[in-house]
Scaffold this motif. Sequence first.
Motif, PDB file in Angstrom:
ATOM      1  N   HIS A 190      -1.958  -6.054 -98.758  1.00 24.94           N
ATOM      2  CA  HIS A 190      -0.834  -6.144 -99.689  1.00 24.94           C
ATOM      3  C   HIS A 190      -0.118  -7.501 -99.587  1.00 24.94           C
ATOM      4  CE1 HIS A 190      -1.440  -1.765 -99.771  1.00 24.94           C
ATOM      5  NE2 HIS A 190      -0.805  -1.790-100.932  1.00 24.94           N
ATOM      6  N   ASN A 191      -0.838  -8.474 -99.034  1.00 25.30           N
ATOM      7  CA  ASN A 191      -0.294  -9.836 -98.876  1.00 25.30           C
ATOM      8  C   ASN A 191       0.941  -9.876 -97.979  1.00 25.30           C
ATOM      9  OD1 ASN A 191      -2.297 -10.938-100.423  1.00 25.30           O
ATOM     10  ND2 ASN A 191      -1.047 -11.214-102.259  1.00 25.30           N
ATOM     11  N   GLY A 192       1.060  -8.903 -97.102  1.00 22.81           N
ATOM     12  CA  GLY A 192       2.208  -8.849 -96.215  1.00 22.81           C
ATOM     13  C   GLY A 192       1.909  -9.365 -94.825  1.00 22.81           C
ATOM     14  N   LYS A 193       2.855  -9.162 -93.932  1.00 24.31           N
ATOM     15  CA  LYS A 193       2.701  -9.595 -92.542  1.00 24.31           C
ATOM     16  C   LYS A 193       3.258  -8.510 -91.623  1.00 24.31           C
ATOM     17  CE  LYS A 193       3.129 -14.592 -93.383  1.00 24.31           C
ATOM     18  NZ  LYS A 193       3.910 -15.825 -93.062  1.00 24.31           N
ATOM     19  N   ILE A 194       2.695  -8.433 -90.423  1.00 29.02           N
ATOM     20  CA  ILE A 194       3.228  -7.540 -89.402  1.00 29.02           C
ATOM     21  C   ILE A 194       3.398  -8.336 -88.115  1.00 29.02           C
ATOM     22  CG2 ILE A 194       0.894  -6.698 -88.870  1.00 29.02           C
ATOM     23  CD1 ILE A 194       2.252  -4.051 -87.982  1.00 29.02           C
ATOM     24  N   ILE A 195       4.585  -8.254 -87.547  1.00 27.77           N
ATOM     25  CA  ILE A 195       4.912  -9.017 -86.330  1.00 27.77           C
ATOM     26  C   ILE A 195       5.366  -8.048 -85.250  1.00 27.77           C
ATOM     27  CG2 ILE A 195       6.421 -10.777 -85.336  1.00 27.77           C
ATOM     28  CD1 ILE A 195       6.698 -11.948 -88.168  1.00 27.77           C
ATOM     29  N   ILE A 196       4.818  -8.205 -84.059  1.00 26.97           N
ATOM     30  CA  ILE A 196       5.193  -7.355 -82.934  1.00 26.97           C
ATOM     31  C   ILE A 196       5.773  -8.206 -81.816  1.00 26.97           C
ATOM     32  CG2 ILE A 196       4.357  -5.803 -81.129  1.00 26.97           C
ATOM     33  CD1 ILE A 196       2.414  -4.639 -83.028  1.00 26.97           C
ATOM     34  N   THR A 254       9.675  -2.331 -77.675  1.00 32.64           N
ATOM     35  CA  THR A 254       8.854  -3.021 -78.680  1.00 32.64           C
ATOM     36  C   THR A 254       9.546  -2.995 -80.033  1.00 32.64           C
ATOM     37  OG1 THR A 254       6.817  -2.394 -77.524  1.00 32.64           O
ATOM     38  CG2 THR A 254       6.606  -3.054 -79.829  1.00 32.64           C
ATOM     39  N   THR A 255       9.454  -4.109 -80.751  1.00 30.48           N
ATOM     40  CA  THR A 255       9.974  -4.193 -82.117  1.00 30.48           C
ATOM     41  C   THR A 255       8.840  -4.582 -83.053  1.00 30.48           C
ATOM     42  OG1 THR A 255      12.163  -4.886 -81.347  1.00 30.48           O
ATOM     43  CG2 THR A 255      11.622  -5.313 -83.663  1.00 30.48           C
ATOM     44  N   VAL A 256       8.608  -3.753 -84.055  1.00 33.51           N
ATOM     45  CA  VAL A 256       7.565  -4.018 -85.050  1.00 33.51           C
ATOM     46  C   VAL A 256       8.238  -4.291 -86.386  1.00 33.51           C
ATOM     47  CG1 VAL A 256       5.523  -3.125 -86.234  1.00 33.51           C
ATOM     48  CG2 VAL A 256       5.963  -2.487 -83.851  1.00 33.51           C
TER      49      VAL A 256
END
Length: 208
Positions: free
Chosen positions: A177-183, A191-193
């Motif tokens: 979906h052209n997005g990003k995920i950062i952990i 933990t922060t997602v």
Amino acid sequence: LKLKDILKDSESFYNILNIVLSNVYRLEELVSELIEVSKFISGNVLLKDDIFSLKKLIDFVISKFRSKISSNKNIKLVLDINLDDDDEIIGDFEKIRYALQEIIENAYKYGKDKIIIKAYKDNKGFYIQVKDNGVGIKKEIIGEIFHLFSRTNNELNRNVYGLGVGLFLVKKIIDSHNGKIIIKSKENKGTTVTIFIPFKLKKADSRF
């Protein structure tokens, strides 16, 4: 207990039946996840062009966890949802639902006593952030957690069932979906997602 004894004891029978059904449902989920994995690996994933309210989706997913979280009085759920009902996106509803559900489920499994869920937007797109104060992830293996069949190596994992495909699918879904995920994570701190989904998505109904 022998089978004939179990059948005579209705409470034992229903307890065992519930365990069997629970395992059947979990096996069904694992099979579905592996099917999705094979589709992404083969490049045979068809994304739908659903138009839906991101806030309502978040509310829907959270509602599924309320009974589980409320039954565990040691966990506090904090919500900070700064979105309107008419904040709509174009994307695959079921896949984004799965991604969000998986992130919250992980926070519940590995968290300690608090889960914070935030949602907001800026001039680029939408952000969903899930934070826990649990065991955390070692810095040197954060980059590996999106790998297929990867599971972080800690004591808690021994009591948590899974194959290590959830975060692999989450990243594939967000990427599609052209997005990003950062952990971001610290051992014994939590933990922060953060998931980012842009306003202007590529046209779905295409293979990824």
